[in-house]
Design a protein around this motif. Structure first.
Motif, PDB file in Angstrom:
ATOM      1  N   LYS A   1       0.829  -1.204   0.000  1.00 58.91           N
ATOM      2  CA  LYS A   1       0.000   0.000   0.000  1.00 58.91           C
ATOM      3  C   LYS A   1       0.869   1.262   0.000  1.00 58.91           C
ATOM      4  N   ASN A   2       2.058   1.173   0.597  1.00 62.86           N
ATOM      5  CA  ASN A   2       2.917   2.350   0.730  1.00 62.86           C
ATOM      6  C   ASN A   2       3.950   2.486  -0.379  1.00 62.86           C
ATOM      7  N   ASN A   3       4.005   1.538  -1.294  1.00 53.12           N
ATOM      8  CA  ASN A   3       5.013   1.598  -2.339  1.00 53.12           C
ATOM      9  C   ASN A   3       4.402   1.221  -3.675  1.00 53.12           C
ATOM     10  N   TYR A   4       4.330   2.209  -4.571  1.00 53.08           N
ATOM     11  CA  TYR A   4       3.683   1.968  -5.853  1.00 53.08           C
ATOM     12  C   TYR A   4       4.414   0.922  -6.668  1.00 53.08           C
ATOM     13  N   PHE A   5       5.757   0.982  -6.698  1.00 52.93           N
ATOM     14  CA  PHE A   5       6.511   0.063  -7.541  1.00 52.93           C
ATOM     15  C   PHE A   5       6.218  -1.395  -7.192  1.00 52.93           C
ATOM     16  N   ILE A   6       6.215  -1.708  -5.893  1.00 50.48           N
ATOM     17  CA  ILE A   6       5.975  -3.094  -5.480  1.00 50.48           C
ATOM     18  C   ILE A   6       4.533  -3.511  -5.753  1.00 50.48           C
ATOM     19  N   SER A   7       3.588  -2.687  -5.327  1.00 46.47           N
ATOM     20  CA  SER A   7       2.177  -3.060  -5.486  1.00 46.47           C
ATOM     21  C   SER A   7       1.784  -3.159  -6.957  1.00 46.47           C
ATOM     22  N   ALA A   8       2.236  -2.182  -7.770  1.00 45.49           N
ATOM     23  CA  ALA A   8       1.912  -2.213  -9.195  1.00 45.49           C
ATOM     24  C   ALA A   8       2.606  -3.374  -9.887  1.00 45.49           C
ATOM     25  N   SER A   9       3.858  -3.658  -9.483  1.00 45.37           N
ATOM     26  CA  SER A   9       4.573  -4.793 -10.067  1.00 45.37           C
ATOM     27  C   SER A   9       3.828  -6.093  -9.830  1.00 45.37           C
ATOM     28  N   LEU A  10       3.353  -6.272  -8.583  1.00 41.84           N
ATOM     29  CA  LEU A  10       2.615  -7.497  -8.265  1.00 41.84           C
ATOM     30  C   LEU A  10       1.351  -7.603  -9.112  1.00 41.84           C
ATOM     31  N   LEU A  11       0.652  -6.481  -9.274  1.00 41.05           N
ATOM     32  CA  LEU A  11      -0.558  -6.492 -10.089  1.00 41.05           C
ATOM     33  C   LEU A  11      -0.252  -6.810 -11.553  1.00 41.05           C
ATOM     34  N   TYR A  12       0.773  -6.150 -12.096  1.00 43.82           N
ATOM     35  CA  TYR A  12       1.120  -6.366 -13.499  1.00 43.82           C
ATOM     36  C   TYR A  12       1.616  -7.791 -13.738  1.00 43.82           C
ATOM     37  N   VAL A  13       2.402  -8.317 -12.801  1.00 44.76           N
ATOM     38  CA  VAL A  13       2.883  -9.689 -12.953  1.00 44.76           C
ATOM     39  C   VAL A  13       1.716 -10.670 -12.897  1.00 44.76           C
ATOM     40  N   LEU A  14       0.815 -10.468 -11.936  1.00 44.94           N
ATOM     41  CA  LEU A  14      -0.351 -11.333 -11.834  1.00 44.94           C
ATOM     42  C   LEU A  14      -1.176 -11.275 -13.110  1.00 44.94           C
ATOM     43  N   GLY A  15      -1.388 -10.054 -13.611  1.00 43.33           N
ATOM     44  CA  GLY A  15      -2.143  -9.906 -14.846  1.00 43.33           C
ATOM     45  C   GLY A  15      -1.455 -10.560 -16.020  1.00 43.33           C
ATOM     46  N   THR A  16      -0.130 -10.409 -16.095  1.00 40.63           N
ATOM     47  CA  THR A  16       0.626 -11.018 -17.186  1.00 40.63           C
ATOM     48  C   THR A  16       0.565 -12.537 -17.122  1.00 40.63           C
ATOM     49  N   VAL A  17       0.708 -13.082 -15.909  1.00 43.76           N
ATOM     50  CA  VAL A  17       0.638 -14.541 -15.749  1.00 43.76           C
ATOM     51  C   VAL A  17      -0.717 -15.071 -16.220  1.00 43.76           C
ATOM     52  N   LEU A  18      -1.782 -14.385 -15.828  1.00 46.51           N
ATOM     53  CA  LEU A  18      -3.120 -14.828 -16.218  1.00 46.51           C
ATOM     54  C   LEU A  18      -3.342 -14.692 -17.723  1.00 46.51           C
ATOM     55  N   LEU A  19      -2.946 -13.538 -18.287  1.00 49.25           N
ATOM     56  CA  LEU A  19      -3.193 -13.288 -19.707  1.00 49.25           C
ATOM     57  C   LEU A  19      -2.302 -14.147 -20.595  1.00 49.25           C
ATOM     58  N   GLN A  20      -1.012 -14.196 -20.252  1.00 47.22           N
ATOM     59  CA  GLN A  20      -0.115 -15.025 -21.049  1.00 47.22           C
ATOM     60  C   GLN A  20      -0.380 -16.497 -20.827  1.00 47.22           C
ATOM     61  N   GLY A  21      -0.918 -16.816 -19.654  1.00 44.27           N
ATOM     62  CA  GLY A  21      -1.309 -18.205 -19.410  1.00 44.27           C
ATOM     63  C   GLY A  21      -2.375 -18.646 -20.398  1.00 44.27           C
ATOM     64  N   ILE A  22      -3.296 -17.736 -20.714  1.00 39.90           N
ATOM     65  CA  ILE A  22      -4.316 -18.040 -21.715  1.00 39.90           C
ATOM     66  C   ILE A  22      -3.669 -18.298 -23.066  1.00 39.90           C
ATOM     67  N   SER A  23      -2.773 -17.398 -23.459  1.00 44.77           N
ATOM     68  CA  SER A  23      -2.077 -17.563 -24.738  1.00 44.77           C
ATOM     69  C   SER A  23      -1.212 -18.812 -24.742  1.00 44.77           C
ATOM     70  N   PHE A  24      -0.510 -19.040 -23.626  1.00 38.73           N
ATOM     71  CA  PHE A  24       0.380 -20.196 -23.507  1.00 38.73           C
ATOM     72  C   PHE A  24      -0.399 -21.507 -23.640  1.00 38.73           C
ATOM     73  N   LEU A  25      -1.565 -21.565 -23.015  1.00 43.13           N
ATOM     74  CA  LEU A  25      -2.353 -22.793 -23.036  1.00 43.13           C
ATOM     75  C   LEU A  25      -3.074 -23.000 -24.356  1.00 43.13           C
ATOM     76  N   THR A  26      -3.376 -21.906 -25.065  1.00 44.60           N
ATOM     77  CA  THR A  26      -4.092 -22.062 -26.334  1.00 44.60           C
ATOM     78  C   THR A  26      -3.165 -22.227 -27.535  1.00 44.60           C
ATOM     79  N   THR A  27      -1.882 -21.885 -27.385  1.00 46.15           N
ATOM     80  CA  THR A  27      -0.936 -22.087 -28.488  1.00 46.15           C
ATOM     81  C   THR A  27      -0.881 -23.542 -28.925  1.00 46.15           C
ATOM     82  N   PRO A  28      -0.811 -24.517 -27.982  1.00 45.68           N
ATOM     83  CA  PRO A  28      -0.823 -25.915 -28.418  1.00 45.68           C
ATOM     84  C   PRO A  28      -2.085 -26.288 -29.196  1.00 45.68           C
ATOM     85  N   ILE A  29      -3.202 -25.619 -28.890  1.00 44.48           N
ATOM     86  CA  ILE A  29      -4.434 -25.911 -29.623  1.00 44.48           C
ATOM     87  C   ILE A  29      -4.313 -25.408 -31.058  1.00 44.48           C
ATOM     88  N   PHE A  30      -3.843 -24.170 -31.218  1.00 44.03           N
ATOM     89  CA  PHE A  30      -3.701 -23.610 -32.571  1.00 44.03           C
ATOM     90  C   PHE A  30      -2.680 -24.383 -33.406  1.00 44.03           C
TER      91      PHE A  30
END
Length: 483
Positions: free
Chosen positions: A10-39
């Protein structure tokens, strides 16, 4: 521990935003990563190769179809007042309308010649123009969210786009018996049409006290034109290999290289997530003269990113087997070469950020042109001799040269660069060690697994020691005291 972490975030933007962006990237790229074998399984290698080449040209044209106005947002946010910045966003969006209309019209008017030049079918040119403009506006909106520190909105926007592209793409590909590549291309065009409408509405509609200022266009173009050249050249480094592979070897090998490339850049996807938080944080703290803090964070930041590359390199064969069927597996050594090359791409962003802070972008174009010309020459020489591994070597050497050139500009030409060179050494040493170890033990799965497990354990233990020892909270205390 968890309460301490929440309080720290809450007191540090870099850490809190990094965690959010990493979580978002893991979820979004996870979708791409899992669907690449299908394509890769529902499309033959030729169709997959066509979509890969088409995507390369979309990325390339998107760089200049809107004059890369998004690259000026960081400097504008730092040097303008809030009301000026809001008006600036409207004016640069108007600039994209002008540039986009001119370039798309030219592309459609000379569609036949353009299709021949790009080695794609003429019927794909309208899709190419539309998707390129939509991609550029998506970048503009995303950059606005990053530098106005709205990570949640950025993740939601990216999530809607990513999920829509994948789901619509799968639906259309499954509905086709022949030319299945058209399913993915149509999906991209439909989604980008909505992106264009949304971004133009957001920045242009119902803006009170909005004033057109030609000076805003001048400010924007002064910063963006070197980055247009920079990003075009960067695209050449990252994407031209596929075009050389198609020319000298064939679309099947291009498809294999595309899958290898998608694995090799996974570490950069993690770096991009952190960079979304790092970039505004670095600019603010550089402006405030927080040199010690910047170096402490840069060292730990680079070690975290290095760790991602380490795990990818150690588990390359397994990732490749998961991502694609057996015809793609001979791309494993290319994955390693691409991964370590992309790590140096990550490193050059540190001096690039300093150049951006100083509004001194004139050397950016020169550095990247040198690296791009080197990349083209190496591809021309190495692809016929070594195949896709030659293309991967070209990427590696080009990014090393690009990093060294930007270091020279930041430290010698501009001067006063606030990140010490020694800050890079721990992360770079670990990444290079993992590269050579993985290359030599490619066929020894259990050994690589043991090393990966040991490294992950050591990384977690070290991170805990740093946290529990008070190093990170002390940085925040020092920062707050400095205010």
């Amino acid at each position: 521990m968890l309460g301490k972490l929440r309080s720290f975030g809450k007191n540090n933007y870099f850490i809190s935003a990094s965690l959010l962006y990493v979580l978002g990237t893991v979820l979004l790229q996870g979708i791409s990563f899992l669907t690449t074998p299908i394509f890769t399984r529902i499309m033959d290698t030729s169709d997959y190769g066509i979509t890969a080449v088409f995507a390369t040209w979309v990325t390339f044209i998107a760089v200049f179809i809107s004059f890369q106005v998004s690259s000026s947002i960081a400097s504008a946010r730092i040097h303008m007042k809030e009301e000026e910045f809001t008006n600036y966003l409207r004016n640069i969006t108007l600039l994209t309308v002008v540039s986009g209309t001119l370039i798309m019209s030219g592309g459609l008017l000379f569609a036949s010649s353009l299709a021949g030049l790009l080695s794609i079918k003429e019927k794909l040119i309208p899709h190419l123009m539309l998707q390129s403009y939509g991609t550029s506006l998506s970048t503009l909106y995303g950059m606005y969210l990053i530098h106005t520190k709205q990570p949640k909105t950025k993740i939601i926007f990216a999530g809607i786009v990513s999920i829509s592209l994948v789901m619509l793409g799968l639906l259309l590909v499954f509905s086709m018996n022949d030319d299945r590549y058209l399913g993915r291309i149509w999906a991209g065009s439909i989604v980008n049409l909505f992106i264009i409408a949304f971004v133009l509405y957001t920045f242009l509609y119902n803006k009170k006290n909005a004033k057109f200022k030609l000076a805003d266009w001048s400010f924007c173009l002064k910063l963006s034109w070197p980055l247009i050249i920079h990003l075009v050249a960067t695209t050449i480094i990252g994407q031209s290999s596929r075009l050389f592979i198609v020319k000298f070897i064939g679309e099947t090998e291009a498809a294999i290289f595309t899958v290898a490339f998608s694995i090799g850049i996974i570490g950069m996807l993690i770096a991009d997530a952190f960079n979304n938080a790092w970039s505004p944080w670095y600019l603010d703290n550089t402006k405030n003269g927080q040199k010690q803090q910047v170096n402490e964070y840069a060292k730990r930041y680079s070690m975290v990113i290095s760790s991602g590359f380490v795990m990818i390199m150690l588990l390359t064969p397994e990732l490749l087997r998961f991502m694609a069927p057996e015809p793609y597996w001979n791309g494993k050594y290319s994955v390693l070469l691409i991964a370590i090359g992309v790590f140096f791409q990550f490193l050059y962003r540190f001096p690039l950020g300093y150049e951006q802070f100083n509004k001194n972008m004139k050397w950016v174009a020169f550095c990247t042109i040198v690296a791009a010309v080197l990349n083209l020459g190496l591809n021309y020489l190495l692809v016929p001799l070594m195949g896709i591994e030659g293309a991967a070597i070209a990427i590696l050497l080009s990014y090393i040269v690009l990093f060294l050139l930007h270091e020279f500009v930041a430290r010698v030409i501009i001067g006063g660069y606030n990140i010490r060179f020694s800050t890079y050494i721990p992360a770079t040493s670990v990444a290079l060690l993992a590269f050579f170890l993985s290359y030599l033990t490619m066929d020894y799965f259990y050994f690589r697994l043991m090393v990966a497990s040991g490294y992950a354990t050591l990384f977690i233990f070290t991170a805990y020691r740093i946290w529990s020892g008070g190093t990170v909270p002390k940085l925040i205390k020092d920062r707050n005291g400095a205010r």
